[in-house]
Write an enzyme that holds these catalytic residues in place. Sequence first.
Site, PDB file in Angstrom:
ATOM      1  N   GLU A 167      37.909  24.977  40.649  1.00 46.52           N
ATOM      2  CA  GLU A 167      37.868  24.444  42.193  1.00 46.52           C
ATOM      3  C   GLU A 167      37.274  23.193  42.282  1.00 46.52           C
ATOM      4  O   GLU A 167      36.659  22.783  42.613  1.00 46.52           O
ATOM      5  CB  GLU A 167      37.147  25.571  42.898  1.00 46.52           C
ATOM      6  CG  GLU A 167      37.514  26.987  42.902  1.00 46.52           C
ATOM      7  CD  GLU A 167      36.813  27.764  43.843  1.00 46.52           C
ATOM      8  OE1 GLU A 167      35.499  27.407  44.639  1.00 46.52           O
ATOM      9  OE2 GLU A 167      37.068  28.989  44.105  1.00 46.52           O
ATOM     10  N   GLU A 366      40.192  34.688  40.359  1.00 47.39           N
ATOM     11  CA  GLU A 366      38.929  35.151  40.939  1.00 47.39           C
ATOM     12  C   GLU A 366      39.115  35.717  42.147  1.00 47.39           C
ATOM     13  O   GLU A 366      40.052  35.235  42.914  1.00 47.39           O
ATOM     14  CB  GLU A 366      37.756  34.033  41.582  1.00 47.39           C
ATOM     15  CG  GLU A 366      36.971  33.514  40.433  1.00 47.39           C
ATOM     16  CD  GLU A 366      35.806  32.401  40.817  1.00 47.39           C
ATOM     17  OE1 GLU A 366      35.482  32.584  41.885  1.00 47.39           O
ATOM     18  OE2 GLU A 366      35.613  31.523  40.082  1.00 47.39           O
TER      19      GLU A 366
END
Length: 467
Positions: A167, A366
Amino acid sequence: MTKLQFPKGFWWGAATSATQSEGTVPGDGKGENIWDYASTHYRNRFFNGVTTAQTSRFYVDHEADVERMAAIGMNSLRTSISWSRLIPDASGQVNPEAVRFYRAVFSQMKAAGISPFVNLFHFDLPMYLQNEGGWENKATITAYAHYAAVCFEQFGDLVDHWFTFNEPMIPAEAGYLHDRHYPFVVDFKRAAQVLHNIIVAHCQGVAAFRQTQLTSTIGIIMDVIPVYPRSQNPADLKAGEMADLFYTRSLNDAILKGRYPEELVAVLQKYDQMPGAVTADELALIADTKIDLLGINYYRPRRVKARESEPNREGVFSPEWFFDSYDMPGRRMNTSRGIEIYPEALYDIAKKLDRDYPGVPWFVSENGIGIQDEEQFIKDGMVQDDYRIEFLKEHLYYLHKAIQEGSHCLGYHMWTFVDCWSWMNAYKNRYGFYRLDLATGEKTVKKSGQWFKQVVAANAIDYDVEE
């Protein structure tokens, strides 16, 4: 009940990160990173004041933890290497204790049939680099490329899949615009420079990998969040376009298409928010860099509407100048986190990838649900987390639907394996297949872990299509 079969060789596992799981012990040689520093010096910002020293003890428990992974059938795990553990200070010298630790972990995983998916950077910049300007400083890009090369050299024979960043939007957005992460800066232009420099670092990390003879793959972990406008009103649709432009395309177009969106450049030029240090060579590097594998993290949808008031033009420039968040009536909520539960978005993400970024193999890197006060669900010594099982089944249903329609998804990793320290929330919300007792360090499997073992064994889920 219908049995939904997943493709042969599907990756079933979990994800974690070094700072969130390892902890520290005397003599480990680890240097300080920004989370070690922030959780100590800004302890009031962290739930119950829990610091990075008190995480899920993977550094000392890794042998038993790998056995726990195998016990619930995991065939893969994504974790990260701690940059400040491997290269503790500005001298650039490698910490031999870190090399020993990571080689032991990856070797044991391989022996247990658990494929190591290894991420190089999960928010945890060494403090010696932060003190020199962090990701605003081009020297950090050079330091990252060196760090990546060291990792490939030291562990390349043991790692199956490498990732440059997790991210990469977060260090820029949370650390330099929205005051959620250290260094708690609120300045869009600085945030834009940080994001650009991280993208260049990603490219240099990929370049360092391409110079090796490794037969593994390299990719990146990102969000590709579908944006849902409130309505088909043109003003709401425009709000959706702007949210997507700033929070998805600004990063993902650069990584996956090799260029920044022209619309973004035009907006930043109009408001004098272009980062100052962007070179032609950097843009050429971005254009030439290709990845082998994409990880997608998904927790919640992004719902927006047209702004209902004029933004403060004298304030800090922000993407939120162009849209408001929309709280859709009747939405399902995880009240522990205050976020919406919307499993259908995994299907929409797959379709967005097929449409906007075709040809890149991907996996869910995730996805999970964090619950506060989970001890209230303990019965006979086990957390009866049926809510987690239902959450996973619903998301896997929509993922399976996308795969059946041709999406090139290779696996699913839940966040997380053992309850871990979660940035500003510390241990407020629990996510793991295993429960961690903070007082004793004991780790016990939850009902969801037992369920997951059955899923992996069958390579399928049983799903009631009437649910």
